[in-house]
Scaffold this motif. Structure first.
Motif, PDB file in Angstrom:
ATOM      1  N   MET A 169       0.808  -1.217   0.000  1.00 40.73           N
ATOM      2  CA  MET A 169       0.000   0.000   0.000  1.00 40.73           C
ATOM      3  C   MET A 169       0.851   1.280   0.000  1.00 40.73           C
ATOM      4  O   MET A 169       0.320   2.378  -0.210  1.00 40.73           O
ATOM      5  N   ALA A 172       0.606   4.033  -2.723  1.00 42.14           N
ATOM      6  CA  ALA A 172      -0.653   4.782  -2.733  1.00 42.14           C
ATOM      7  C   ALA A 172      -0.581   6.011  -1.840  1.00 42.14           C
ATOM      8  O   ALA A 172      -1.437   6.888  -1.919  1.00 42.14           O
ATOM      9  N   CYS A 314      -0.952  -0.154  -6.950  1.00 42.41           N
ATOM     10  CA  CYS A 314      -0.618   1.129  -6.311  1.00 42.41           C
ATOM     11  C   CYS A 314       0.532   1.835  -7.035  1.00 42.41           C
ATOM     12  O   CYS A 314       0.552   3.069  -7.106  1.00 42.41           O
ATOM     13  N   ALA A 319      -2.932   6.842  -5.241  1.00 38.50           N
ATOM     14  CA  ALA A 319      -4.098   6.889  -4.350  1.00 38.50           C
ATOM     15  C   ALA A 319      -5.377   6.424  -5.031  1.00 38.50           C
ATOM     16  O   ALA A 319      -6.334   6.012  -4.372  1.00 38.50           O
ATOM     17  N   ILE A 323      -8.164  -1.655  -5.018  1.00 41.34           N
ATOM     18  CA  ILE A 323      -7.626  -2.937  -4.583  1.00 41.34           C
ATOM     19  C   ILE A 323      -8.668  -4.018  -4.855  1.00 41.34           C
ATOM     20  O   ILE A 323      -9.777  -3.969  -4.304  1.00 41.34           O
ATOM     21  N   SER A 338      -9.826   1.833  -2.043  1.00 38.44           N
ATOM     22  CA  SER A 338      -8.840   2.457  -2.926  1.00 38.44           C
ATOM     23  C   SER A 338      -7.605   2.792  -2.090  1.00 38.44           C
ATOM     24  O   SER A 338      -7.666   2.817  -0.848  1.00 38.44           O
ATOM     25  N   GLY A 339      -6.526   3.087  -2.766  1.00 38.91           N
ATOM     26  CA  GLY A 339      -5.306   3.444  -2.049  1.00 38.91           C
ATOM     27  C   GLY A 339      -5.502   4.665  -1.167  1.00 38.91           C
ATOM     28  O   GLY A 339      -5.058   4.693  -0.011  1.00 38.91           O
ATOM     29  N   TRP A 343      -5.299   5.045   3.192  1.00 41.34           N
ATOM     30  CA  TRP A 343      -4.415   5.898   3.982  1.00 41.34           C
ATOM     31  C   TRP A 343      -5.193   6.953   4.765  1.00 41.34           C
ATOM     32  O   TRP A 343      -4.785   7.339   5.863  1.00 41.34           O
ATOM     33  N   THR A 371      -1.406  11.684  -3.814  1.00 44.61           N
ATOM     34  CA  THR A 371       0.050  11.576  -3.788  1.00 44.61           C
ATOM     35  C   THR A 371       0.693  12.783  -4.454  1.00 44.61           C
ATOM     36  O   THR A 371       0.053  13.519  -5.219  1.00 44.61           O
TER      37      THR A 371
END
Length: 408
Positions: A169, A172, A314, A319, A323, A338-339, A343, A371
């Motif tokens: 991860m 991401a 990722c 982001a 998945i 999702s990424g 987070w 990101t």
């Protein structure tokens, strides 16, 4: 000899930055002007109190790192910011400055690569002979490394399993290399795409980036280091390249110093962002090692291939990665994921344990805006000129110098 640390008693943090021309932003291979001892002699490492500066494979990259394990990320943050400013002051005398980000957006490695020509040069020359280091995956990449200590096989097993489980991860959160050769690559984390492939001549060196299920020093020696030694032998007849250096898994065990090093984190736009990322990853690894969230048995049940496919998603989309391995998604407590969602949830779950400075606020900003790669692309738009690209990366240099986040 220093005694070995137990889990989470300290951390080693390493940050890599490009040296570029202040006017053109082209790479400038002058790291040696920074690495001179009191007698003016070039050295591979220069101690700076709780931090140190050191050379890398190529002469346009400088590494700033904790000088040994640190248990105070707040103090380390402030010292690294001071180091950035000190380095920029020195480089300014040579018409240069530091640039953040995980890859230079228009460097031509075939023409601009300059290997470090001083201490340990024979090692870098050996790498170049075997792999040809004049490519993006070798000479145009900057990352953050986190070193986590372990004391014995029991601690190694718990730590290695936790890192292996969560590391797919990471891109991401940290993808920061979307542009090479002046063009969008189609990847948010192109550095990691190259990372997997740049030693394809000897696949055992990187394997699937996500490490194998290994629980003891003996297992690791047999399945990783002995196999690397066998693979490199025909190419390294002078016996210069040691297996411990050649191991390129995204998290690699260093039994000689009792640590596991995570290597797949793209460097961000400023020290504040990097330390916030280090803090969040550290707290997540702690949570997994404690088994309060996911049991050890569940963590180790995932195959390397399963985790590799999550990682690749990722790497490609940052982001925005969806998945699709539902076993993995549900293990984290989600029905879809999702990424970016992952987070954001981790920041909410772990934020209260992140105490140093404004890291929680920084993490909220980083996870809400996407990101660094996505923020760069958003700022540039679908069509952009070289001038606009230069302007964006000049602002990134300002972000590093001022220790502030880059807004989309």
């Amino acid at each position: 000899m220093k005694s070995r640390l137990h889990l989470f008693q300290g951390y080693g943090v390493e940050l890599e930055y490009m040296i570029v021309d202040k006017n053109t932003l082209a790479v400038k291979p002058i790291a040696d002007v920074l690495l001179r001892d009191a007698d003016g002699q070039v050295t591979g490492e220069l101690e700076q109190g709780i931090t140190a500066w050191s050379n890398e494979l190529v002469s346009h990259v400088i590494e700033l790192k904790s000088n040994g394990p640190s248990d105070d990320l707040g103090a380390l943050h402030q010292k690294l910011v001071a180091d950035v400013r000190a380095i920029n002051a020195q480089l300014g005398e040579h018409g240069a400055m530091l640039m953040p980000g995980a890859a230079h957006p228009w460097m031509n490695p075939a023409k601009e690569t300059r290997l470090w020509p001083h201490e340990s040069q024979e090692i870098y020359q050996a790498y170049d002979r075997v792999f040809n280091c004049k490519g993006h995956g070798w000479s145009n990449l900057q990352s953050v490394h986190i070193n986590f200590p372990f004391y014995d096989d029991e601690e190694f097993a718990r730590l290695h399993t936790a890192i292996r489980f969560m590391m797919p991860m990471i891109p991401a959160l940290t993808a920061a290399s979307p542009i090479l050769d002046g063009k969008f690559t189609g990847y948010m984390d192109k550095r990691l795409d190259f990372y997997e492939r740049n030693q394809s001549k000897l696949p055992i060196l990187t394997a699937r980036v996500v490490p194998e299920k290994l629980f003891t020093r003996h297992q690791y020696q047999k399945h990783v280091y002995d196999r690397i030694a066998e693979a490199i032998a025909p190419f390294d007849t002078d016996k210069i390249l040691k297996p411990v250096w050649l191991n390129s898994r995204g998290a690699m065990a260093r039994f000689d110093r009792g640590a596991i090093e995570i290597r797949i984190i793209d460097i961000q736009e400023c020290v504040a962002a990097d330390i916030a990322v280090v803090s969040l990853i550290t707290e997540l690894v702690k949570l997994l090692v404690s088994e309060k969230y996911v049991s050890f048995k569940t963590q180790e049940s995932f195959t390397t291939e399963q985790l590799y496919h999550v990682l690749r998603s990722c790497v490609k989309r940052g982001a925005k990665a969806q998945i699709t391995d539902m076993d993995y998604v549900r293990t984290w407590g989600f029905e879809s994921l999702s990424g970016g969602e992952f987070w954001q949830a981790m920041v909410e779950r772990l934020g209260d344990s992140i105490a140093a400075g404004h890291q929680k606020e920084n993490l909220k900003q980083l996870t809400q805006d996407g990101t660094l790669a996505e923020r760069i692309i958003k700022r540039l738009g679908e069509y952009y000129t070289q001038e606009q690209l230069t302007e964006v990366y000049r602002e990134l240099c300002d972000c590093l110098a001022q220790d502030r986040l880059f807004r989309k």
